[in-house]
Design an enzyme around this catalytic site. Structure first.
Site, PDB file in Angstrom:
ATOM      1  N   ALA A  12     -63.337  -6.862 -16.068  1.00 42.48           N
ATOM      2  CA  ALA A  12     -64.783  -7.919 -15.808  1.00 42.48           C
ATOM      3  C   ALA A  12     -65.720  -8.130 -16.219  1.00 42.48           C
ATOM      4  CB  ALA A  12     -65.573  -5.835 -15.275  1.00 42.48           C
ATOM      5  N   SER A  13     -65.558  -8.561 -17.495  1.00 40.60           N
ATOM      6  CA  SER A  13     -66.942  -9.065 -17.993  1.00 40.60           C
ATOM      7  C   SER A  13     -66.673 -11.289 -18.453  1.00 40.60           C
ATOM      8  CB  SER A  13     -65.904  -8.853 -19.714  1.00 40.60           C
ATOM      9  OG  SER A  13     -64.266 -10.133 -20.179  1.00 40.60           O
ATOM     10  N   GLY A  15     -65.837 -14.659 -15.619  1.00 43.31           N
ATOM     11  CA  GLY A  15     -64.871 -15.186 -15.005  1.00 43.31           C
ATOM     12  C   GLY A  15     -65.106 -14.863 -13.379  1.00 43.31           C
ATOM     13  N   ILE A  16     -63.452 -14.878 -13.030  1.00 43.77           N
ATOM     14  CA  ILE A  16     -63.741 -14.060 -11.380  1.00 43.77           C
ATOM     15  C   ILE A  16     -63.882 -12.824 -10.961  1.00 43.77           C
ATOM     16  CG2 ILE A  16     -61.639 -13.813  -9.957  1.00 43.77           C
ATOM     17  CD1 ILE A  16     -60.462 -17.065 -10.770  1.00 43.77           C
ATOM     18  N   SER A 140     -52.737 -16.674  -8.006  1.00 44.99           N
ATOM     19  CA  SER A 140     -52.473 -18.061  -8.418  1.00 44.99           C
ATOM     20  C   SER A 140     -51.597 -19.167  -8.194  1.00 44.99           C
ATOM     21  CB  SER A 140     -52.380 -18.882  -9.830  1.00 44.99           C
ATOM     22  OG  SER A 140     -52.348 -19.547 -10.261  1.00 44.99           O
ATOM     23  N   TYR A 153     -48.104 -18.628 -18.491  1.00 44.16           N
ATOM     24  CA  TYR A 153     -49.485 -17.566 -17.254  1.00 44.16           C
ATOM     25  C   TYR A 153     -47.992 -18.095 -16.249  1.00 44.16           C
ATOM     26  CZ  TYR A 153     -52.752 -18.013 -14.474  1.00 44.16           C
ATOM     27  OH  TYR A 153     -53.846 -17.716 -13.444  1.00 44.16           O
TER      28      TYR A 153
END
Length: 336
Positions: A12-13, A15-16, A140, A153
């Site tokens: 939550a810190s 980007g999305i 993704s 990733y």
């Protein structure tokens, strides 16, 4: 679901995750904010509270299943029963596979895949007792189509795809009212390109078309409201990559082999002082608040017709997907 819920957002810190947390807060939901970086957590906490919602920031590494379980209990003790859990947190390495150390590859897998597993288990442990709730997995297009320079990733997101499908069918077998859905993300303008460990000579960049984090956040909120769908496709690159791989996999391999290195780097050299968040958060006590947006605002789209098609699936959505897939297949043939 009630319009005012208890929502958990990991990563939550920035980007999305950051954009999604703000959007849930604007709806009046109480939001538990999970991330490692304390500076970024302070920033998103202030934004959630400014929107008039209750925020509960918790510094936690989602790869630690015991820490995740402790955080989940704290959330229920302080905010109440969890209605929605959104898994976003990840890390990565931009590098050819043989230049990634074994410990680094393992770390990416622990956070980007097992972190989702740990959080899903903690959420299900509570939701199944009440027979209600929604879990939103942020996936993704690279979970359906691997590309060069992101093997760790891509592997983790492929694993998430299989985990999601297995879990979803188990819940269906049990006739459970707990729902799990997957939101397939395109290239998004987030700070990850400024803090992911990179061994590339030039500045890493998302492969166009690029979308703003708010597009991703709208998809997540919609998925939380309508979790019966197996998955949502957010952008043109998502649809094209998934379907293009299906219809023209071998040709797409050649296309990516030819263009995948250059398309993921700008012409600018990588900054020598660029942080790497693989082991420690880039927005820790000595870092700064990166926010939701990365450095590609001038190239990023604020809307996605493909997301609308995915939300309102039917003839229009299928047609849009088919056209995009055809374009990708054509490009692959040109490159072959």
């Amino acid at each position: 679901m009630s319009s005012k819920r208890v929502v958990v957002v990991t990563g939550a810190s920035g980007g999305i995750g950051r954009a999604a947390a703000r959007m849930f807060a604007q709806r009046g939901d109480s939001v538990a904010l999970l991330a490692r970086g304390t500076t970024g957590l302070d920033g998103v906490t202030a934004e959630v509270e400014k929107a008039g919602a209750r925020a509960l920031p918790i510094s936690v590494d989602t790869s630690d299943h015991q820490a995740v379980e402790k955080a989940a209990q704290q959330i229920e003790d302080e905010l109440g029963p969890i209605d929605v859990w959104v898994n976003v947190a990840f890390t990565s390495v931009f590098s050819p596979f043989m230049d990634i150390e074994p410990e680094e590859f393992e770390r990416v897998t622990e956070v980007t895949y097992l972190g989702f597993v740990n959080c899903t288990r903690a959420a299900l442990k509570r939701m199944q007792q009440r027979d209600r709730g929604a879990i939103v997995q942020v996936g993704s297009a690279l979970g359906r189509r691997g590309i060069p320079l992101q093997s760790a990733y891509c592997g983790a997101k492929h694993a998430l795809q299989g985990f999601h499908e297995s879990l979803r069918t188990e819940l269906m077998h049990d006739h459970s009212n707990v729902k799990v859905t997957l939101v397939q993300m395109p290239a998004v303008n987030t700070p990850q390109f400024s803090w992911v460990l990179s061994r590339l000579p030039h500045q890493a960049q998302p492969v166009p078309p690029i979308y703003q984090p708010e597009v991703a956040a709208r998809a997540i909120v919609h998925a939380a409201d309508h979790p019966n769908r197996r998955e949502y496709w957010v952008g043109a690159s998502t649809v094209g990559t998934i379907l293009g791989n299906h219809f023209a996999g071998g040709l797409l391999d050649r296309y990516l082999a030819k263009t995948g290195y250059s398309s993921q780097q700008t012409s600018e050299p990588k900054p020598k002082d660029q942080p790497a968040n693989l082991w420690e958060p880039a927005d820790g006590p000595d870092g700064h608040d990166f926010g939701a947006h990365g450095q590609f605002d001038s190239k990023a789209h604020a809307r996605s017709p493909q997301l609308w098609c995915s939300q309102h699936h039917g003839t229009l959505g299928v047609a849009a997907a088919a056209v995009t897939a055809g374009a990708v297949a054509w490009a692959a043939r040109r490159a072959a």
